[in-house]
Design an enzyme around this catalytic site. Structure first.
Site, short mmCIF file in Angstrom:
data_model
loop_
_atom_site.label_atom_id
_atom_site.label_comp_id
_atom_site.label_asym_id
_atom_site.label_seq_id
_atom_site.Cartn_x
_atom_site.Cartn_y
_atom_site.Cartn_z
N PRO A 143 0.82 -1.19 -0.09
CA PRO A 143 -0.15 -0.06 -0.04
C PRO A 143 0.72 1.25 0.20
O PRO A 143 1.90 1.25 0.56
CB PRO A 143 -0.65 -0.07 1.24
CG PRO A 143 -0.37 -1.29 1.99
CD PRO A 143 1.03 -2.02 1.31
N ASN B 105 7.45 8.16 3.26
CA ASN B 105 8.08 7.44 4.29
C ASN B 105 9.58 7.78 4.25
O ASN B 105 10.12 7.44 3.23
CB ASN B 105 7.61 5.95 3.90
CG ASN B 105 8.10 4.93 5.07
OD1 ASN B 105 9.30 4.54 4.95
ND2 ASN B 105 7.47 4.83 6.22
N PHE C 272 3.31 16.72 6.51
CA PHE C 272 1.73 16.86 6.18
C PHE C 272 1.22 16.91 4.76
O PHE C 272 0.32 16.44 4.43
CB PHE C 272 1.48 18.16 7.23
CG PHE C 272 0.06 18.54 6.96
CD1 PHE C 272 -0.99 18.00 7.78
CD2 PHE C 272 -0.16 19.85 6.19
CE1 PHE C 272 -2.50 18.39 7.70
CE2 PHE C 272 -1.74 20.29 6.27
CZ PHE C 272 -2.62 19.44 7.00
N THR C 273 1.97 17.94 4.20
CA THR C 273 1.48 18.27 2.92
C THR C 273 1.62 17.14 1.78
O THR C 273 0.89 16.95 0.92
CB THR C 273 2.38 19.49 2.13
OG1 THR C 273 3.89 19.19 2.32
CG2 THR C 273 1.82 20.69 2.87
N HIS C 274 2.56 16.01 2.25
CA HIS C 274 2.59 14.92 1.22
C HIS C 274 2.32 13.47 1.81
O HIS C 274 2.79 12.64 1.47
CB HIS C 274 4.07 14.95 0.72
CG HIS C 274 4.29 16.11 -0.12
ND1 HIS C 274 3.71 16.53 -1.33
CD2 HIS C 274 4.95 17.20 0.23
CE1 HIS C 274 3.97 17.80 -1.70
NE2 HIS C 274 4.82 18.24 -0.78
N GLY D 233 2.12 14.40 15.18
CA GLY D 233 2.34 15.87 14.63
C GLY D 233 2.66 16.62 15.60
O GLY D 233 2.93 16.38 16.83
N GLY E 78 1.35 -2.03 6.25
CA GLY E 78 0.74 -2.80 5.34
C GLY E 78 0.95 -4.33 5.61
O GLY E 78 0.44 -5.09 4.37
N ILE F 104 -5.52 -0.41 5.01
CA ILE F 104 -6.49 0.63 5.82
C ILE F 104 -7.12 1.12 4.84
O ILE F 104 -6.59 2.03 3.83
CB ILE F 104 -5.55 1.53 6.78
CG1 ILE F 104 -4.92 0.72 7.79
CG2 ILE F 104 -6.57 2.52 7.37
CD1 ILE F 104 -3.77 1.25 8.52
N TYR G 229 14.67 14.91 18.76
CA TYR G 229 14.61 14.83 17.14
C TYR G 229 15.79 15.28 16.87
O TYR G 229 16.15 16.53 17.03
CB TYR G 229 13.45 15.71 16.72
CG TYR G 229 13.25 15.31 15.11
CD1 TYR G 229 11.89 14.81 14.83
CD2 TYR G 229 13.86 15.75 14.19
CE1 TYR G 229 11.48 14.66 13.57
CE2 TYR G 229 13.70 15.76 12.83
CZ TYR G 229 12.53 15.10 12.45
OH TYR G 229 12.02 14.89 11.17
#
Lengths: 574, 574
Positions: A135, A141, A206-208, A221, A277, A282, A482
């Site tokens: 998927p 990713n 977020f945008t992709h 997020g 996946g 989903i 991070y």
């Protein structure tokens, strides 16, 4: 492609948009000083698509026909560009492999189902053909969750969920929205915002990235302090999965109704979350949604050093304060932020210069200074009250308030950072991110040891490099750290030094009480650390579940846990 | 038993303590009016232990010797009383079976391990003998999670975790405590309180349930609005589980380090939560703990009807307010509460009478009146601020403040309610509880339909009965509704009417968007509704996991999902 937009095949984001530093006068000197890279020299752009050798599609005719019956002729694509777009995510390894024309295994077809029944039909066709189904959401990713195994001899089908992008239902009474899994962040926010609601889930991707992808990889997020991780936000879902009978494999749908809480045994919801996946596809998720807030503000503070910044974040998180986001950069990332600022002029410059002078007079070492953002959201009175509580806490750690400006800039820039990687790759530097979550009692030690481990790895590799860090995503007992790091490598050696640093960082996470990833997932890049993270018996339980649901290993095999291909997750093996 | 205390073998709680109503003048008239039961007639006490026929222990000598090697001779018990204590939990079915001398299958031995290595050794011995292992915490389970299958022909070993009851470590920096799974609520709270900390988890069963049991059944405490469900509270854990090799079954330990959050694939933590012994034996849990609050207060309000009470609870939960607990009884439970109050005298009585008159003058129908408790905890300023926010919300729904008195009484009485069941069983009435969680958009409909379904079932069964309800445990999108019901049945027919009502209530939960249980678990009493709750494919995933980890079905078989013994979960089949 039927309204489904993809990112550049060779890099992050939208065609025509990239990082540039002409308006950031301090950026080139900063890079020159830190890693010796001369940005005045021209970069080497990514190759053109015609320079790429794309392995031929091995789609058997019978499977092609079955897929066409499932989703319609025009929604089965075997063209090279689309197949390449669906081969990888956007990890550094992915980008470098594309740039080096190293495509070992590419999906044989990309299918675009329009609804859940088509997803089921595709899965049935794939299982009947003993093929592989992967998927694909937004393709953002960075953990190696999307690629076919290099040695895969069976046909590989990538299922792009992009056509399934609608908010199906908004329950304003319960604050729940039922949304198709293929909806990208902006698409679903726009549909919710129009009615006065928000999901509040804003990962850097977020945008992709899509709702289904967030669930499948356990996304978080930047506003998770208020809205929760996607695991908290997800209440109900539907997933097409595999079944077994004497007639061979079949398909069925897991249906989880949206429940505020339940005690129905081991959580099926929490098995599907993070399953990448391996348990199925989903198709739809019911999520907590919130009314758009009356007020939202992100404020900035400086701290004299990271230790005090960390303590302030911890204190806020363990106090009675409710914030939207609390984020603190170390002095390295703070210096990087200053270097990416646009040129300041006039009064603004005078104010900044004056502030720095004042801090120096107070005895601050500006090289150790750290910047923090703390966000507030809600009714005006709520925001006012929370701000006053935070002010008291920040003061205890010598925080100095620097207003709304940096927060506004952060809000505007936050989704642009990934573009920087492609810019650096053009110039022979590899940049990546690794994040962990760790109890507060171990957070400073993990930070110190990880910086040291990364710098030692750079020294050992004999290349210049830089590593920086911020804290974000606070919980009762700990937070996410991070890290962003870059190494300068000659193209022909590319990723050897990177691999050494990446390994050092990941191992330091585990060795210092952290997890291998807070919100990027496991895929094939992090799976070597799974047994250390959840213990061999724990990893074995996950494996048992995958094997039981998908005995033929037809559903995105090789991800999350090693399954029969030792070494495939080895960063050097591709 | 080595300092491990058990409840009465025949009923709830401590020997010598029971419900009585001599000081509650309104109780007998209330019961008479509602279900026609005359409490002035003497009850029939539970039988003496010598009247009970206990099947002989079938423990093979070889297994007995292996168990003795594992935990020491004196920690392997085959005496009848201990075996009977470990046969059941404390559900109505359990209590009635004991009273009716219906012991079909009793554990052949009870073992008391002292540490994790002994747990492992016991499990290895059990697997080597192809026996059955059932972990036992406080024995308070009311879902049928503890009993051996009636047709079990293999030896059955109950593992009592009571000796493993220590707080092992308190990390004050991160707010985490590592605690052995066998610690009862009071024992662990006492160890934490001594150092200024609390777990904050107070289920009704608190005095007689353990941390391991809470995790294994997905418990929730009455202060979950602040502290979270046990699933949220649990961060790390250790569980002894089964492995397979060519040499036969072995044991290993799942070790999950305490992490604030993680994206390591399907959640092993959330597989173990709710696993009710089917994946292994939880030996230790690392939980979020909190400093003892400066202030704690539970206040009471009256609402003119349940609809407005529900709306107020929902509004509080979806607002910016942080409460400790928000709980509202329907008019039936409110009337019951009044009937269990001690006799009021003097000024107090005058105040109460005056209040009721005032409400009647305002036009309230006192028969529809509902009582709500809202609790606050934290610093003085936090409590003051939250109280003022709640006051505004409650006012919108015509709530009338009635002070601290009822809240104090609730705090004192909250763990005593289960004693009432034995009192009623003595008098030929069967009382039970069923709870669900449901989105707010369906909560009123679920409530109405469940009351109707229960009352219709009582009518159909031809017996008097009563059902009442409260809302507690609030979440963003919904809440828990907790129903208590009683039916009057002649002893020789006992549980036929009960079964009909219980079934009607459970089915109504599912049919109206609720879950089969919010925090009591599944066991064998709720498993008939599992496929309806999580869908057949979802239930199949849980089954797959159980079968993969425990292919021999040696670990508490038959719980949570049906596994090869259709009908065993049927309420009428025992």
């Amino acid at each position: 492609m039927f309204g489904v937009k993809h990112m550049k095949w060779w890099g992050w984001g939208v065609e025509g948009v990239g990082f540039h530093h002409e308006d950031k006068p301090r950026f080139a000197p900063f890079v020159k000083e830190k890693v010796g890279l001369d940005l005045s020299e021209p970069g080497t752009a990514a190759p053109g698509f015609d320079e790429i050798d794309v392995p031929e599609s091995l789609l058997p005719d019978e499977l092609a026909a079955a897929l066409a019956r499932a989703v319609g002729d025009k929604h089965v694509i075997t063209e090279d560009l689309d197949r390449v777009v669906h081969t990888f995510g956007k990890s550094v390894r992915d980008l470098v492999r594309l740039r080096r024309n190293q495509l070992k295994r590419v999906p044989d077809a990309v299918v675009y189902p329009g609804d859940e029944s088509q997803v089921s039909a595709v899965m049935q066709a794939v299982l009947d053909a003993d093929a592989v189904l992967i998927p694909f959401g937004g393709g953002s990713n960075i953990a190696g969750s999307l690629e076919p195994l290099t040695g895969e001899t069976r046909p590989v089908v990538s299922m792009d969920m992009g056509r399934m992008n609608r908010v199906l239902d908004l329950d304003t009474e319960a604050g729940l929205a039922r949304i198709q899994a293929g909806a990208l962040g902006p698409a679903l926010e726009e549909q919710l915002n129009r009615r006065g609601w928000t999901l509040g889930h804003f990962p850097d991707s977020f945008t992709h990235s899509t709702l289904g992808g967030w669930v499948a990889t356990r996304s978080s997020g930047m506003q998770s302090d208020k809205y929760g991780d996607i695991a908290d936000i997800t209440r109900g879902l539907r997933m097409v999965t595999r079944t077994e009978s004497e007639n061979g494999p079949g398909v069925d749908t897991v249906v989880l109704r949206p429940l505020p809480s339940t005690s129905t045994g081991p959580s099926v919801r929490e098995m599907i979350l993070g399953s990448e996946g391996r348990l199925g596809v989903i198709t739809e998720v019911t999520v907590n949604v919130h009314q758009l807030p009356e007020e939202r503000v992100v404020l900035a503070w400086f701290f004299p050093d990271f230790e005090r910044g960390l303590k302030a974040m911890q204190d806020i998180s363990q106090s009675e304060v409710n914030v939207l986001v609390a984020r603190c950069s170390d002095h390295r990332e703070t210096a990087f932020s200053f270097a990416t600022q646009k040129k300041q002029k006039g009064v603004k410059k005078l104010v900044t210069d004056g502030l720095f002078k004042m801090l120096e007079r107070r005895g601050w070492d500006l090289d150790k200074m750290c910047m923090a953002f703390i966000g507030f959201e809600g009714s005006k009175s709520h925001v006012t009250h929370q701000k006053s509580l935070v002010k008291d806490i920040v003061g205890k750690y010598d925080g100095v308030f620097v207003g709304k400006g940096p927060g506004q800039m952060y809000d505007q820039k936050k989704f642009d950072t990934p573009y920087l990687r492609d810019f650096l790759l053009d110039r022979g530097a590899t940049a990546d991110v690794s994040e962990t979550a760790v109890p507060y009692s171990q957070i400073k030690e993990l930070y110190d040891n990880t910086i040291t481990a990364a710098e030692e790895a750079m020294t050992e590799a004999g290349v210049p490099g830089y590593i920086m860090c911020h804290l974000s995503h606070n919980y009762h007992s700990g937070a996410c750290l991070y890290f962003t790091f870059a190494v300068v490598e000659k193209p022909e050696e590319q990723l050897q030094a990177y691999d050494m640093v990446k390994r050092a960082v990941q191992q330091s996470f585990i060795d210092n009480g952290g997890t291998l990833s807070h919100h990027h997932g496991v895929g094939m890049e992090h799976s070597p650390w799974m047994e250390q993270d959840v213990s061999p018996a724990g990893s074995g339980m996950i494996d048992s579940l995958f094997d039981a649901v998908d005995p033929g290993k037809n559903l995105n095999p090789g991800k999350v846990t090693h399954t029969g291909e030792p070494g495939v997750s080895d960063l050097s093996d591709w």
